[in-house]
Design a protein around this motif. Sequence first.
Motif, PDB file in Angstrom:
ATOM      1  N   THR A 144     -10.076 -40.527  21.831  1.00 39.10           N
ATOM      2  CA  THR A 144      -8.411 -39.792  22.517  1.00 39.10           C
ATOM      3  C   THR A 144      -9.185 -39.167  23.156  1.00 39.10           C
ATOM      4  OG1 THR A 144      -8.357 -39.154  20.840  1.00 39.10           O
ATOM      5  CG2 THR A 144      -7.440 -40.861  20.787  1.00 39.10           C
ATOM      6  N   GLY A 145      -8.200 -37.721  23.846  1.00 44.50           N
ATOM      7  CA  GLY A 145      -9.043 -36.665  24.863  1.00 44.50           C
ATOM      8  C   GLY A 145      -8.387 -36.815  25.830  1.00 44.50           C
ATOM      9  N   ALA A 146      -8.995 -35.065  26.347  1.00 41.60           N
ATOM     10  CA  ALA A 146      -7.554 -35.116  27.673  1.00 41.60           C
ATOM     11  C   ALA A 146      -8.885 -35.167  29.392  1.00 41.60           C
ATOM     12  CB  ALA A 146      -7.392 -33.829  28.540  1.00 41.60           C
ATOM     13  N   ASP A 147     -10.333 -35.301  28.436  1.00 41.28           N
ATOM     14  CA  ASP A 147     -11.663 -35.509  29.612  1.00 41.28           C
ATOM     15  C   ASP A 147     -12.447 -36.357  28.972  1.00 41.28           C
ATOM     16  OD1 ASP A 147     -12.497 -33.465  27.663  1.00 41.28           O
ATOM     17  OD2 ASP A 147     -11.689 -31.898  28.304  1.00 41.28           O
ATOM     18  N   LYS A 148     -13.653 -36.397  29.520  1.00 42.57           N
ATOM     19  CA  LYS A 148     -15.009 -36.799  29.228  1.00 42.57           C
ATOM     20  C   LYS A 148     -15.967 -36.387  27.880  1.00 42.57           C
ATOM     21  CE  LYS A 148     -19.399 -38.617  31.448  1.00 42.57           C
ATOM     22  NZ  LYS A 148     -19.891 -38.207  32.382  1.00 42.57           N
ATOM     23  N   GLU A 149     -15.707 -35.038  27.766  1.00 47.26           N
ATOM     24  CA  GLU A 149     -16.314 -34.087  27.322  1.00 47.26           C
ATOM     25  C   GLU A 149     -15.855 -34.760  25.813  1.00 47.26           C
ATOM     26  OE1 GLU A 149     -15.441 -33.028  29.762  1.00 47.26           O
ATOM     27  OE2 GLU A 149     -17.226 -32.802  31.005  1.00 47.26           O
ATOM     28  N   HIS A 150     -14.469 -34.840  25.728  1.00 48.15           N
ATOM     29  CA  HIS A 150     -14.179 -35.132  23.959  1.00 48.15           C
ATOM     30  C   HIS A 150     -14.384 -36.442  23.228  1.00 48.15           C
ATOM     31  CE1 HIS A 150     -11.760 -31.489  24.774  1.00 48.15           C
ATOM     32  NE2 HIS A 150     -11.282 -31.755  23.446  1.00 48.15           N
ATOM     33  N   ALA A 151     -14.332 -37.849  24.773  1.00 46.92           N
ATOM     34  CA  ALA A 151     -14.519 -38.826  24.076  1.00 46.92           C
ATOM     35  C   ALA A 151     -15.831 -39.164  23.880  1.00 46.92           C
ATOM     36  CB  ALA A 151     -14.168 -39.799  26.036  1.00 46.92           C
ATOM     37  N   GLU A 152     -16.947 -38.483  25.076  1.00 49.18           N
ATOM     38  CA  GLU A 152     -18.425 -38.537  24.304  1.00 49.18           C
ATOM     39  C   GLU A 152     -18.198 -37.998  23.122  1.00 49.18           C
ATOM     40  OE1 GLU A 152     -22.709 -36.752  26.580  1.00 49.18           O
ATOM     41  OE2 GLU A 152     -20.556 -36.359  27.253  1.00 49.18           O
ATOM     42  N   THR A 153     -17.673 -36.825  22.810  1.00 49.15           N
ATOM     43  CA  THR A 153     -17.896 -35.865  21.668  1.00 49.15           C
ATOM     44  C   THR A 153     -17.421 -37.103  20.917  1.00 49.15           C
ATOM     45  OG1 THR A 153     -17.868 -33.963  22.127  1.00 49.15           O
ATOM     46  CG2 THR A 153     -17.970 -34.155  20.267  1.00 49.15           C
ATOM     47  N   SER A 154     -16.933 -38.154  20.780  1.00 51.15           N
ATOM     48  CA  SER A 154     -16.459 -38.729  19.175  1.00 51.15           C
ATOM     49  C   SER A 154     -16.662 -39.529  19.629  1.00 51.15           C
ATOM     50  CB  SER A 154     -14.779 -39.170  20.056  1.00 51.15           C
ATOM     51  OG  SER A 154     -13.095 -38.507  19.948  1.00 51.15           O
ATOM     52  N   MET A 155     -17.643 -40.800  20.703  1.00 55.15           N
ATOM     53  CA  MET A 155     -18.777 -41.431  20.525  1.00 55.15           C
ATOM     54  C   MET A 155     -19.673 -41.153  19.901  1.00 55.15           C
ATOM     55  SD  MET A 155     -18.964 -44.495  21.188  1.00 55.15           S
ATOM     56  CE  MET A 155     -18.113 -45.099  21.575  1.00 55.15           C
ATOM     57  N   LEU A 156     -20.474 -40.013  20.105  1.00 50.39           N
ATOM     58  CA  LEU A 156     -21.360 -39.335  19.411  1.00 50.39           C
ATOM     59  C   LEU A 156     -21.661 -38.868  18.081  1.00 50.39           C
ATOM     60  CD1 LEU A 156     -22.534 -36.340  22.166  1.00 50.39           C
ATOM     61  CD2 LEU A 156     -23.619 -38.853  21.803  1.00 50.39           C
ATOM     62  N   THR A 157     -19.906 -38.866  17.413  1.00 44.88           N
ATOM     63  CA  THR A 157     -20.164 -38.599  16.298  1.00 44.88           C
ATOM     64  C   THR A 157     -19.665 -39.964  15.321  1.00 44.88           C
ATOM     65  OG1 THR A 157     -18.289 -36.672  16.589  1.00 44.88           O
ATOM     66  CG2 THR A 157     -17.942 -37.962  14.463  1.00 44.88           C
ATOM     67  N   LEU A 158     -19.177 -40.735  15.588  1.00 45.38           N
ATOM     68  CA  LEU A 158     -19.503 -42.222  15.488  1.00 45.38           C
ATOM     69  C   LEU A 158     -20.748 -42.333  15.561  1.00 45.38           C
ATOM     70  CD1 LEU A 158     -18.756 -44.751  14.915  1.00 45.38           C
ATOM     71  CD2 LEU A 158     -17.744 -45.362  16.579  1.00 45.38           C
ATOM     72  N   HIS A 159     -21.617 -42.687  16.116  1.00 42.98           N
ATOM     73  CA  HIS A 159     -22.483 -43.203  16.017  1.00 42.98           C
ATOM     74  C   HIS A 159     -23.676 -42.338  15.045  1.00 42.98           C
ATOM     75  CE1 HIS A 159     -23.351 -44.727  20.779  1.00 42.98           C
ATOM     76  NE2 HIS A 159     -22.847 -45.131  20.094  1.00 42.98           N
ATOM     77  N   LEU A 160     -23.321 -40.923  14.686  1.00 43.26           N
ATOM     78  CA  LEU A 160     -23.983 -40.179  13.439  1.00 43.26           C
ATOM     79  C   LEU A 160     -23.457 -40.931  12.399  1.00 43.26           C
ATOM     80  CD1 LEU A 160     -24.962 -38.133  12.384  1.00 43.26           C
ATOM     81  CD2 LEU A 160     -23.184 -36.171  12.511  1.00 43.26           C
ATOM     82  N   LEU A 161     -22.206 -41.285  12.019  1.00 39.07           N
ATOM     83  CA  LEU A 161     -21.647 -41.617  10.749  1.00 39.07           C
ATOM     84  C   LEU A 161     -22.139 -42.679  10.841  1.00 39.07           C
ATOM     85  CD1 LEU A 161     -18.053 -40.827  10.975  1.00 39.07           C
ATOM     86  CD2 LEU A 161     -19.318 -39.706   9.639  1.00 39.07           C
TER      87      LEU A 161
END
Length: 214
Positions: A144-161
């Motif tokens: 989710t998120g309004a832009d590419k940066e929000h989506a990228e942050t979410s994916m990086l967070t998932l990778h960290l978890l």
Amino acid sequence: MIESLLRHCTDAEIESNYVDTHGASVVGLAFTELLNFRLPPRLKNIGSIRLYRPDDDPPGWPALGGSLTRSIKWDLIAQQYDQRTQAPHLPGPGRTRPGRAHHLRLRLPASPDLRREIHSGLQVVENWNSANTVIHYGKDGALTGADKEHAETSMLTLHLLQSALVHVNTLLLQQALAEPEWAGRLTAEDRRALTALFWSNINLAVSLGAMRLR
């Protein structure tokens, strides 16, 4: 997929990479064969696969039963043969869809053991996908998120978890295998089946509560 097979940054010796129906591409099968990896696919439509008969005579293979369909259209093959067998360096429709069936595709209908092996391997991945949906909570795991940066942050967070969970699981497995009781009980086949991709040890209520407090 091939990049991950070649550079997985571990000491494991990868022999096979199981894929679902959409991963059974001729290009993928060709390159993994050249690189000495198996790419066994789980064909969703294997129950509906039919074999063409060589002629119109009554079938002489009763064991095949309903797996047989109409006879091969030899006249159609003769008509289009030249344009389907041109030189490899020339462009054309014959180069995009090779006609020779891959040996894994030929083995699948006749080998229940191979189909069970593929299904078991894919179940590990599908179980891990369920974990992703849980630990990447909210909107059923959708980005989710309004832009590419929000989506990228979410994916990086998932990778960290994911990495943190695999690290903890690896330590738990090492601790269990260091005990003499387990060292003598597990066979070579049992050890080959070990994986750090499990999440039954997660207390979701505590984890999500801690996240909300922060």
